[in-house]
Design an enzyme around this catalytic site. Structure first.
Site, PDB file in Angstrom:
ATOM      1  N   LYS A 162      -5.246  -3.499  -5.000  1.00  0.00           N
ATOM      2  CA  LYS A 162      -4.174  -4.230  -4.642  1.00  0.00           C
ATOM      3  C   LYS A 162      -4.135  -4.736  -3.206  1.00  0.00           C
ATOM      4  O   LYS A 162      -4.169  -5.684  -2.735  1.00  0.00           O
ATOM      5  CB  LYS A 162      -2.845  -3.754  -5.232  1.00  0.00           C
ATOM      6  CG  LYS A 162      -2.854  -3.838  -6.558  1.00  0.00           C
ATOM      7  CD  LYS A 162      -1.524  -3.103  -7.191  1.00  0.00           C
ATOM      8  CE  LYS A 162      -1.633  -3.215  -8.729  1.00  0.00           C
ATOM      9  NZ  LYS A 162      -0.557  -2.276  -9.522  1.00  0.00           N
TER      10      LYS A 162
ATOM     11  N   GLN B 194       4.042   1.809  -7.682  1.00  0.00           N
ATOM     12  CA  GLN B 194       2.972   2.031  -8.792  1.00  0.00           C
ATOM     13  C   GLN B 194       3.363   3.107  -9.914  1.00  0.00           C
ATOM     14  O   GLN B 194       3.890   4.064  -9.544  1.00  0.00           O
ATOM     15  CB  GLN B 194       1.686   2.662  -8.168  1.00  0.00           C
ATOM     16  CG  GLN B 194       0.357   2.796  -8.999  1.00  0.00           C
ATOM     17  CD  GLN B 194      -0.132   1.341  -9.580  1.00  0.00           C
ATOM     18  OE1 GLN B 194       0.009   0.388  -8.811  1.00  0.00           O
ATOM     19  NE2 GLN B 194      -0.565   1.289 -10.821  1.00  0.00           N
TER      20      GLN B 194
ATOM     21  N   ASP C  87       6.656  -7.100  -9.266  1.00  0.00           N
ATOM     22  CA  ASP C  87       5.892  -6.694 -10.405  1.00  0.00           C
ATOM     23  C   ASP C  87       6.630  -7.451 -11.574  1.00  0.00           C
ATOM     24  O   ASP C  87       6.217  -7.409 -12.733  1.00  0.00           O
ATOM     25  CB  ASP C  87       6.058  -5.329 -10.700  1.00  0.00           C
ATOM     26  CG  ASP C  87       4.992  -4.777 -10.484  1.00  0.00           C
ATOM     27  OD1 ASP C  87       3.612  -5.375 -10.489  1.00  0.00           O
ATOM     28  OD2 ASP C  87       4.641  -3.390 -10.200  1.00  0.00           O
TER      29      ASP C  87
END
Ligand code: NAP
Length: 290
Positions: free
Chosen positions: A52, A96, A119
């Site tokens: 990412k 994460q 997200d």
């Protein structure tokens, strides 16, 4: 059979985003800035976060990796999230997953400001998604949608079967496929571990999306001739012929299913890169939503 090449499609999207970032910079506007919090992190999580950060560099975003020790307390993590929520330099951030067992994932999801939740996991953003309002869409399901769109896969009126009902993949995937939009307007069956006759249901799918988290779970007898098959699963399995000692496989038995379907996404190089591209799209829109 057409390969749904997520790697190539994600590269195209990243080039498009890079052009937009150049324009923002030329106009003297803020460069999008994505932060990622990694708590501890086994090999896989570290690999995903690094990918990412690397994608941010490619598109011209700024990025910050906040790597916290696995033993950090829930309170310290929530404080860090609060800091990022209030940091004007950061446009969006992710935490994460998975998190260490002593940290409550639901609390963490709620702590991220919906305005920076690139997200798309916060209940406010999930609610907006259900109501078809502009918001950050969950990165993986949105990556799948973008892939279907760019390959001109007709979804309207089709029967879409999703295997798996997790909050981050299966459930939002089913909502997005059923929404009034393009892609969308499918008739969706959401299946899970309590579903009876799973094989028979899958075999009626025009579009089959596997997010079950079990290696090679979808076999050729579960797939209708000419179906579109999207494989969300990622599994590391030992492979002594590889330098890393492992290879990646998906939820779908690619070798046999690919003989039968019209389109299929590979693992690796399918949904994984699309998830990252989708995260970049959300981060850019964080600036635009401002
Ligand atoms: P998850 O939270 O473990 O959810 C798995 C789902 O599959 C659950 O809803 C479960 O049902 C269902 N399931 C399990 N066994 C089943 C069975 N025998 N028959 C029918 N349904 C069954 O997994 P996830 O987070 O959604 O992830 C799914 C896969 O996608 C994993 O391999 C993960 O690594 C991968 N993934 C990939 C990306 C990417 O970017 N490519 C992103 C996220 C996840 P119940 O709810 O009844 O338990």
């Amino acid at each position: 059979m057409v390969l749904l090449d997520g790697k190539k499609t994600a590269q195209d999207i990243q080039l498009e985003i890079a052009e937009k970032v150049k324009c923002l910079k030329a106009d003297g506007k803020k460069t999008p800035h994505l932060a990622a919090i990694l708590v501890g992190g086994d090999g896989a999580s570290l690999t995903y976060v690094n990918a990412k950060v690397k994608a941010c560099e490619k598109v011209g975003f700024e990025s910050t990796l906040v790597h916290i020790d696995a033993t950090t307390s829930e309170e310290d993590l929530l404080n860090k999230i609060d800091e990022l929520n209030n940091d004007d330099a950061i446009d969006g951030f992710i935490v994460q997953l998975p998190l260490p067992k002593h940290i409550d994932e639901a609390k963490v999801t709620l702590a991220v400001s919906p305005r920076k939740d690139v997200d798309g996991f916060h209940p406010e953003n999930i609610g907006k998604m259900c109501l078809n309002l502009p918001t950050f869409l969950p990165a993986t399901p949105n990556g799948v949608l973008e892939m279907l769109k760019r390959y001109n896969i007709e979804t309207s009126g089709k029967h879409c079967v999703v295997i798996g009902r997790s909050h981050i993949v299966g459930s939002p995937m089913s909502i997005l496929m059923a929404r009034n939009g393009n892609p969308g307007n499918a008739t969706v069956t959401l299946t899970h571990s309590r579903t009876s006759n799973l094989k028979e249901i899958c075999a009626t799918a025009d579009i089959l999306i596997a997010a079950v988290g079990r290696p090679l779970f979808v076999t050729a007898d579960m797939v209708k001739e000419g179906a579109v098959v999207v494989d969300v699963g990622i599994h590391r399995v030992e492979d002594s012929s590889k330098k890393s000692g492992f290879k990646l496989i998906g939820d779908v038995d690619f070798a046999n299913v690919s003989e039968k379907c019209s389109h299929i996404s590979p693992v690796p190089g399918g949904v994984g890169p699309m998830t990252i591209a989708s995260l970049m799209m959300n981060t850019l829109s964080a600036i635009e939503l401002k």
